[in-house]
Write a protein that holds these residues in place. Structure first.
Motif, PDB file in Angstrom:
ATOM      1  N   GLY A  97       0.805  -1.210   0.000  1.00 15.86           N
ATOM      2  CA  GLY A  97       0.000   0.000   0.000  1.00 15.86           C
ATOM      3  C   GLY A  97       0.837   1.258   0.000  1.00 15.86           C
ATOM      4  O   GLY A  97       2.059   1.236  -0.148  1.00 15.86           O
ATOM      5  N   SER A  98       0.149   2.353   0.190  1.00 17.57           N
ATOM      6  CA  SER A  98       0.833   3.647   0.230  1.00 17.57           C
ATOM      7  C   SER A  98       0.844   4.136   1.673  1.00 17.57           C
ATOM      8  O   SER A  98       0.241   3.531   2.555  1.00 17.57           O
ATOM      9  CB  SER A  98       0.117   4.654  -0.676  1.00 17.57           C
ATOM     10  OG  SER A  98      -1.232   4.781  -0.270  1.00 17.57           O
ATOM     11  N   GLY A  99       1.530   5.223   1.880  1.00 18.59           N
ATOM     12  CA  GLY A  99       1.650   5.778   3.225  1.00 18.59           C
ATOM     13  C   GLY A  99       3.055   5.588   3.740  1.00 18.59           C
ATOM     14  O   GLY A  99       3.851   4.843   3.163  1.00 18.59           O
ATOM     15  N   PRO A 100       3.352   6.255   4.835  1.00 17.26           N
ATOM     16  CA  PRO A 100       4.692   6.170   5.398  1.00 17.26           C
ATOM     17  C   PRO A 100       5.068   4.725   5.760  1.00 17.26           C
ATOM     18  O   PRO A 100       4.272   3.993   6.349  1.00 17.26           O
ATOM     19  CB  PRO A 100       4.618   7.036   6.660  1.00 17.26           C
ATOM     20  CG  PRO A 100       3.417   7.918   6.460  1.00 17.26           C
ATOM     21  CD  PRO A 100       2.474   7.148   5.605  1.00 17.26           C
ATOM     22  N   ALA A 101       6.270   4.347   5.412  1.00 14.06           N
ATOM     23  CA  ALA A 101       6.738   2.972   5.649  1.00 14.06           C
ATOM     24  C   ALA A 101       6.724   2.613   7.124  1.00 14.06           C
ATOM     25  O   ALA A 101       6.402   1.476   7.483  1.00 14.06           O
ATOM     26  CB  ALA A 101       8.136   2.787   5.065  1.00 14.06           C
ATOM     27  N   GLU A 102       7.064   3.557   7.973  1.00 18.26           N
ATOM     28  CA  GLU A 102       7.088   3.267   9.408  1.00 18.26           C
ATOM     29  C   GLU A 102       5.689   2.891   9.897  1.00 18.26           C
ATOM     30  O   GLU A 102       5.527   1.920  10.651  1.00 18.26           O
ATOM     31  CB  GLU A 102       7.631   4.466  10.184  1.00 18.26           C
ATOM     32  CG  GLU A 102       7.874   4.158  11.640  1.00 18.26           C
ATOM     33  CD  GLU A 102       8.633   5.282  12.347  1.00 18.26           C
ATOM     34  OE1 GLU A 102       9.077   5.021  13.480  1.00 18.26           O
ATOM     35  OE2 GLU A 102       8.768   6.382  11.795  1.00 18.26           O
ATOM     36  N   ASP A 103       4.680   3.614   9.461  1.00 17.15           N
ATOM     37  CA  ASP A 103       3.295   3.287   9.847  1.00 17.15           C
ATOM     38  C   ASP A 103       2.874   1.942   9.259  1.00 17.15           C
ATOM     39  O   ASP A 103       2.208   1.147   9.928  1.00 17.15           O
ATOM     40  CB  ASP A 103       2.329   4.375   9.357  1.00 17.15           C
ATOM     41  CG  ASP A 103       2.538   5.703  10.063  1.00 17.15           C
ATOM     42  OD1 ASP A 103       3.154   5.722  11.151  1.00 17.15           O
ATOM     43  OD2 ASP A 103       2.076   6.725   9.512  1.00 17.15           O
ATOM     44  N   ARG A 104       3.254   1.689   8.012  1.00 13.08           N
ATOM     45  CA  ARG A 104       2.890   0.423   7.367  1.00 13.08           C
ATOM     46  C   ARG A 104       3.555  -0.754   8.071  1.00 13.08           C
ATOM     47  O   ARG A 104       2.933  -1.797   8.257  1.00 13.08           O
ATOM     48  CB  ARG A 104       3.268   0.449   5.887  1.00 13.08           C
ATOM     49  CG  ARG A 104       2.321   1.336   5.084  1.00 13.08           C
ATOM     50  CD  ARG A 104       2.686   1.528   3.626  1.00 13.08           C
ATOM     51  NE  ARG A 104       3.341   0.418   2.993  1.00 13.08           N
ATOM     52  CZ  ARG A 104       4.469   0.527   2.289  1.00 13.08           C
ATOM     53  NH1 ARG A 104       5.066   1.691   2.140  1.00 13.08           N
ATOM     54  NH2 ARG A 104       4.985  -0.531   1.714  1.00 13.08           N
TER      55      ARG A 104
END
Length: 196
Positions: free
Chosen positions: A75-82
């Motif tokens: 998915g998309s979004g910040p890698a740390e959150d993912r």
């Protein structure tokens, strides 16, 4: 049901029901065929051996976890959150499998012990998902470039560091008091350790 309507997916669904009802030691291909209303020969046309059927049903069960986590990994979004959502998602998926259907979970725990190639493929899928998130984090500049080895090495280390929260051998611990706090501490340590 007529044999022509028989599909591998329907056989695998019936196999899960039979395993849940009779357990691994007593479930037979004849039981699966009976549940489907076909001859056992019809089942063998799709799965040539009992071992092939067991491998396919185990692969299907493991794939559910990989499929559930794929949208987070890709998915998309910040890698740390993912990465944090992916680790939480893996723990929740395994915890639900153990708690929601304990009979089937126990059966699959035995099957996965016998089918190491299937388990290795599953672990490879999960480590691959982690590696993609880590690669994105490095590209974003959020995760350090000088982590141990490449993305796959880092991913495998994270996978092993969190084993207590996804390896079926630890399933008895997943509902104990303090487990969620322990998991939060491990995730926090991993995320801080990856930062650049």
């Amino acid at each position: 049901m007529v044999a022509e309507a028989l599909t591998p997916e329907r056989i695998l669904e019936a196999t899960e029901d039979v395993l849940r009802r009779y357990g691994l030691g007593k479930a037979t291909v004849v039981d699966v065929a009976r549940a489907l209303g076909v001859s056992h020969g019809s089942v063998y046309r799709h799965f040539r051996t009992k071992a092939a059927l067991r491998e396919a049903v185990t692969q299907r069960w493991l794939d559910r976890t990989s499929e559930r986590l794929a949208p987070v990994a890709d998915g998309s979004g910040p890698a740390e959150d993912r990465l944090d959502r992916w680790l939480k998602g893996l723990f929740e998926a395994k915890r639900h499998k153990a708690g929601d259907d304990p009979e089937l979970f126990a059966t699959y725990s035995v099957l996965t012990g016998d089918l190491s190639a299937v388990v290795e493929r599953h672990i490879g899928d999960l480590v691959g998902q982690l590696a993609r998130i880590i690669e994105d984090g490095r590209r974003e500049g959020v995760f350090a470039k000088e982590l141990i080895g490449g993305n796959a090495d880092t991913a495998r280390a994270i996978f092993h560091a969190t084993a207590r929260f996804h390896d079926p051998a630890y399933a008895a611990e997943w509902s104990r008091p303090g487990t969620d706090e322990d998991f939060t501490a491990v995730r926090t340590l991993i995320l801080r350790g990856l930062r650049s």
